[in-house]
Enzyme design. Structure first.
Site, mmCIF file in Angstrom:
data_model
loop_
_atom_site.group_PDB
_atom_site.id
_atom_site.type_symbol
_atom_site.label_atom_id
_atom_site.label_comp_id
_atom_site.label_asym_id
_atom_site.label_seq_id
_atom_site.Cartn_x
_atom_site.Cartn_y
_atom_site.Cartn_z
ATOM 1 N N ASP A 113 37.749 42.542 36.468
ATOM 2 C CA ASP A 113 37.974 41.433 35.865
ATOM 3 C C ASP A 113 38.765 41.842 34.977
ATOM 4 O O ASP A 113 39.412 42.239 35.295
ATOM 5 C CB ASP A 113 36.489 41.604 34.941
ATOM 6 N N ASP A 115 40.383 39.505 31.953
ATOM 7 C CA ASP A 115 40.601 39.575 30.351
ATOM 8 C C ASP A 115 39.503 40.969 30.054
ATOM 9 O O ASP A 115 38.564 40.887 30.241
ATOM 10 C CB ASP A 115 40.223 37.973 29.636
ATOM 11 N N ASP A 123 33.761 43.061 32.006
ATOM 12 C CA ASP A 123 33.302 43.269 30.471
ATOM 13 C C ASP A 123 32.453 42.820 29.508
ATOM 14 O O ASP A 123 31.890 42.994 28.592
ATOM 15 C CB ASP A 123 34.824 43.126 29.118
HETATM 16 MG MG LIG Z 1 36.293 39.603 31.099
#
Ligand SMILES: [Mg+2]
Length: 152
Positions: free
Chosen positions: A9, A11, A112
């Site tokens: 991922d 961000d 996340d």
């Molecule tokens: Mg993220």
């Protein structure tokens, strides 16, 4: 030959969104929306992420970025492409922008969040930021997986 196919991922895993939000001059203003206020180009790489990505590539793994860009902010799509070119040139042409990470075919997703299909990813989801899961711990975990699978 690649050993594991790993999706990362952007961000909060490679790009330090929270740090940029915490430093933004308007951060204490009512109604501050970091997702709208931040310029993606200003984000710094998450500590340890550049070395970690290089270590994964050096180990022979196949590495892609799997990110979601807001549909109504087409500029964000371009900004992400430019950011990857600047900070992770070794991942040229390895950027996937999707709202359906569950459709990705691979072994590991480092994310996340559980959104945009991450929780239904068909391989192993490494939940970045959860229970101290930083980049050092991620590399250790992937080493353990490759040892268990005896694909060293
Ligand atoms: Mg993220």
């Amino acid at each position: 030959m690649a050993k594991l196919r790993i999706f990362i991922d952007l961000d909060g895993v490679l790009a330090d969104f929270d740090m940029a939000a915490a430093l933004h001059p308007d951060r204490n203003n009512k109604g501050f929306r970091p997702d709208l206020a931040l310029n993606f180009g200003d984000l710094h790489p998450i500590p340890g992420s550049i070395d970690a990505v290089q270590a994964l590539l050096d180990a022979g793994h196949e590495v892609f970025i799997a990110s979601t860009a807001p549909w109504d902010q087409p500029k964000a799509w371009t900004d992400k492409r430019l950011w990857v070119g600047q900070h992770f040139p070794q991942l040229k042409k390895k950027l996937i922008l999707t709202h359906r990470k569950d459709l990705l075919m691979g072994d590991i997703l480092i994310d996340d969040n559980l959104w945009n299909g991450a929780k239904d990813f068909n391989g192993t989801h490494i939940h970045f930021g959860q229970n101290g899961m930083d980049w050092k711990y991620v590399i250790q975990t992937i080493d353990n997986i490759t040892n268990l699978l005896k694909i060293k």
